[in-house]
Design an enzyme around this catalytic site. Structure first.
Site, PDB file in Angstrom:
ATOM      1  N   ARG A   1       0.755  -1.080   0.052  1.00 25.15           N
ATOM      2  CA  ARG A   1      -0.065   0.016  -0.157  1.00 25.15           C
ATOM      3  C   ARG A   1       0.952   1.105   0.064  1.00 25.15           C
ATOM      4  O   ARG A   1       0.524   2.332  -0.826  1.00 25.15           O
ATOM      5  CB  ARG A   1      -1.081  -0.178   1.210  1.00 25.15           C
TER       6      ARG A   1
ATOM      7  N   SER B   1     -25.196 -32.498  -9.341  1.00 22.36           N
ATOM      8  CA  SER B   1     -24.948 -32.880 -10.656  1.00 22.36           C
ATOM      9  C   SER B   1     -26.162 -33.107 -11.371  1.00 22.36           C
ATOM     10  O   SER B   1     -27.446 -33.526 -10.867  1.00 22.36           O
ATOM     11  CB  SER B   1     -24.286 -34.247 -10.528  1.00 22.36           C
TER      12      SER B   1
ATOM     13  N   LYS C   1     -24.389 -36.802  -5.675  1.00 29.89           N
ATOM     14  CA  LYS C   1     -23.090 -35.903  -5.533  1.00 29.89           C
ATOM     15  C   LYS C   1     -23.230 -34.578  -5.036  1.00 29.89           C
ATOM     16  O   LYS C   1     -24.273 -34.112  -5.078  1.00 29.89           O
ATOM     17  CB  LYS C   1     -22.392 -35.842  -6.994  1.00 29.89           C
TER      18      LYS C   1
ATOM     19  N   ASN D   1     -20.556 -31.627  -5.103  1.00 27.93           N
ATOM     20  CA  ASN D   1     -19.525 -31.324  -5.663  1.00 27.93           C
ATOM     21  C   ASN D   1     -18.947 -30.186  -4.910  1.00 27.93           C
ATOM     22  O   ASN D   1     -19.518 -29.242  -4.527  1.00 27.93           O
ATOM     23  CB  ASN D   1     -19.676 -30.918  -7.215  1.00 27.93           C
TER      24      ASN D   1
ATOM     25  N   ARG E   1       7.976   6.884 -20.531  1.00 27.41           N
ATOM     26  CA  ARG E   1       6.673   6.511 -20.578  1.00 27.41           C
ATOM     27  C   ARG E   1       6.321   5.506 -21.725  1.00 27.41           C
ATOM     28  O   ARG E   1       6.797   5.569 -22.840  1.00 27.41           O
ATOM     29  CB  ARG E   1       5.524   7.643 -20.744  1.00 27.41           C
TER      30      ARG E   1
END
Length: 353
Positions: free
Chosen positions: A186, A275, A281, A283, A314
């Site tokens: 920062r 699924s 299932k 997941n 630049r």
């Protein structure tokens, strides 16, 4: 349909981050640029660079100036940057008498880089808060489930039993270090960029530093005596930090996906994906997203390091590359932190029977 999954009307539900995306909106970018130009006029008026009445008028008119976006877009195609057309429109808005004093002594990169710095203040505060929240959530998980025995694995093979706390700490501790690293990141980003055409402020005579200090203070940014137009290590360090964050979260996601396998079943997920063909299932969608975002940012990081190569004072090419990559990396990190917090909040280690 959009070209980015982060603002895709459907995929953004999986990968998007509306809060952080707002900082990269057209409105947010233009507002930051207008704030720079209005504040610059006030600083130059206070130092006698431009007439005091002009400074007052410009500062009053610019924040509410009506901009023609189509013209900005067309001019950017020609000029490569938005600022020449933006300044033209702002000078018209300020009126014939005062408009000539808009943008006095500044250059396009001053406006764009300082505008980004202003937005990064808010962005990094949000990411820091999310990190702190995730650390607290992991602490709560450790306090509740840390004593549960799990099987340790080395090189994907069962090793010896370890407490769940061992795994949780390997997820938590890197995040603490990332928060510590963020302070230095920062400090190199939350700065005012003001150098004029080639970084020398030659049009301001001996008042360049005084104006720069007033400008930075009024914007709430740090003053640096020489602009960093072609020194992009601060931006590259941010990209590296973002990739570190998503990488650590990806490690956690990979662990959770393995622990949640049906054959292992050492953790239970409160929310999982269904699924279309196999209704039994659950997941580990959140865990998978963390792995995906980690790999995504790791891939983009090389591009941000390519953007370190700014030729002379630049670069148009390297600068444009930053615009393409950095917003996506920020959104990936934000989405990963949000996803990880939800994942951990719904995760339970399962005691062995």
């Amino acid at each position: 349909m959009t070209v980015s999954p982060f603002d895709h009307p459907i995929l953004s539900g999986l990968l998007g981050d509306a809060e952080l995306a707002g900082f990269f909106s057209t409105e947010a970018e233009l507002d930051a640029m207008l704030r720079f130009e209005a504040t610059l006029a006030e600083a130059e008026g206070a130092e006698g660079i431009i007439p005091a009445d002009a400074a007052k008028a410009i500062a009053a008119v610019l924040p509410r100036a009506a901009l023609h976006h189509a013209a900005l877009r067309e001019a950017t195609q020609r000029d490569g940057v938005i600022v020449p057309e933006l300044v033209r429109q702002l000078r018209i808005a300020a009126g014939q008498e005062h408009g000539v004093h808009v943008h006095a002594g500044a250059t396009s990169q001053d406006v764009i880089d300082t505008g980004l710095a202003l937005r990064l203040v808010g962005i990094l505060s949000i990411l820091d808060a999310r990190l702190a929240g995730l650390i607290a959530t992991l602490d709560a998980l450790g306090a509740r489930d840390g004593g549960i025995e799990t099987m340790g694995h080395t090189r994907m093979q069962a090793a010896i039993p370890v407490p769940a706390a061992r795994k949780i700490l390997s997820w938590r501790d890197p995040l603490i270090r990332h928060r510590e690293r963020l302070a230095a990141v920062r400090a190199d980003l939350e700065i005012a960029h003001f150098g004029g055409a080639a970084g020398t402020l030659e049009k301001l005579g001996d008042k360049g530093e005084a104006v720069g200090r007033r400008l930075a203070a009024a914007l709430g940014l740090a003053y640096v005596p020489r602009p960093r137009h072609s020194e992009r290590d601060g931006i590259a360090a941010l990209a590296s930090w973002l990739s570190l964050v998503t990488g650590s979260l990806g490690k956690m996601g990979q662990d959770v996906a393995l622990l949640a396998q049906s054959e292992v079943a050492e953790v239970r997920l409160a929310g999982g994906g269904g699924s279309s063909a196999m209704p039994h299932k659950v997941n580990p969608v959140g865990a998978e997203v963390l792995v995906t975002l980690a790999r995504f940012n790791a891939t983009l990081l090389s591009g941000m390091h390519q953007a370190l190569v700014h030729e002379n004072e630049r670069s148009g090419t390297a600068w444009t590359l930053e615009w393409m990559l950095l917003p996506q990396m920020v959104l990936a990190a934000g989405a990963a932190l949000r996803t990880a917090t939800t994942l951990v909040d719904g995760l339970t280690f399962v005691p062995k029977e």
